[in-house]
Design an enzyme around this catalytic site. Sequence first.
Site, PDB file in Angstrom:
ATOM      1  N   GLU A 142      -5.496   3.406   3.158  1.00  0.00           N
ATOM      2  CA  GLU A 142      -4.136   3.838   2.855  1.00  0.00           C
ATOM      3  C   GLU A 142      -3.983   4.322   1.425  1.00  0.00           C
ATOM      4  O   GLU A 142      -4.739   3.948   0.525  1.00  0.00           O
ATOM      5  CB  GLU A 142      -3.139   2.722   3.122  1.00  0.00           C
ATOM      6  CG  GLU A 142      -3.215   1.529   2.184  1.00  0.00           C
ATOM      7  CD  GLU A 142      -2.131   0.501   2.476  1.00  0.00           C
ATOM      8  OE1 GLU A 142      -0.948   0.897   2.618  1.00  0.00           O
ATOM      9  OE2 GLU A 142      -2.468  -0.702   2.549  1.00  0.00           O
ATOM     10  N   GLU A 239       6.736  -3.569   7.519  1.00  0.00           N
ATOM     11  CA  GLU A 239       6.132  -4.195   6.340  1.00  0.00           C
ATOM     12  C   GLU A 239       7.108  -4.040   5.164  1.00  0.00           C
ATOM     13  O   GLU A 239       6.845  -3.348   4.194  1.00  0.00           O
ATOM     14  CB  GLU A 239       4.783  -3.556   6.004  1.00  0.00           C
ATOM     15  CG  GLU A 239       3.990  -4.383   4.998  1.00  0.00           C
ATOM     16  CD  GLU A 239       2.825  -3.615   4.370  1.00  0.00           C
ATOM     17  OE1 GLU A 239       1.796  -4.243   4.092  1.00  0.00           O
ATOM     18  OE2 GLU A 239       2.964  -2.401   4.137  1.00  0.00           O
TER      19      GLU A 239
END
Length: 260
Positions: A142, A239
């Site tokens: 990521e 998240e």
Amino acid sequence: MQFTANLSLLFTELPLLQRFKAAKNSGFSAVEIQFPYEETPETLQAELVNNGLKLILFNVAAGDFLQGGEGLAAVPEKAQAFKQALAQTVEYINILKPEAVNVLPGCCHDSDRIDTYLSIFKSNLSLAVTTFAPLGVKTVFEAINTYDMPGFIIHSGKQMLEIMDELGQPDLFMQYDIYHMQRMGENVAGFIRLNGNKIGHIQFADCPGRGQPGTGDIDFIEVFSAISESGYSGWVGAEYRPVSSTLESLDWLDHSNNCQ
């Protein structure tokens, strides 16, 4: 879409092992954990089974990253530590059977070494793919915004695409974090629409603040529509840091027509 609860940020009013039941009771059928290593994989698996949940994703251990350090995956002097982290990850994969494992690129605090760090990261990322693919697990990595994490070596969707093209490994995918890329000024909905088939996992929080949807500037109707239209078929991870309690933060889930 299918939503997961990130148990590292949601339900933190409770100890980790109690968050599984809380997630199930709140309507989730799957969860993810940033770093599961404070518990044995057997203990975590028991909670998954007892609550009828699937663990979708967790990260390879990242050393000192959460304490402000550079992490493991890109630091030349930490090659052995990264290999040990991969071996630990395999132990957890064998029991927990996630769909994907995330390799955090980490930070470079000396700009003169950034090219070396990027080279080491790509080598270690390739090693992770060849380690996890035979186990039936996707490897993801990521980009993180450089406001929250100064020096993070991957900080755009463009960089992730370039690395995937360079490595050319079919079991390697992006983990696309909507909060981080919005923070970097990226056209999140447009990027997802164009690249849904190259994304292995999606996470979200509102921006700025990293709270639940509705606490910032992101148009989640547009973003969730983009995900649905993109051809992405994976899970979408909540998240975020709840502004109040986790239960009070879940209106977006209750009112989502896409939620299972």
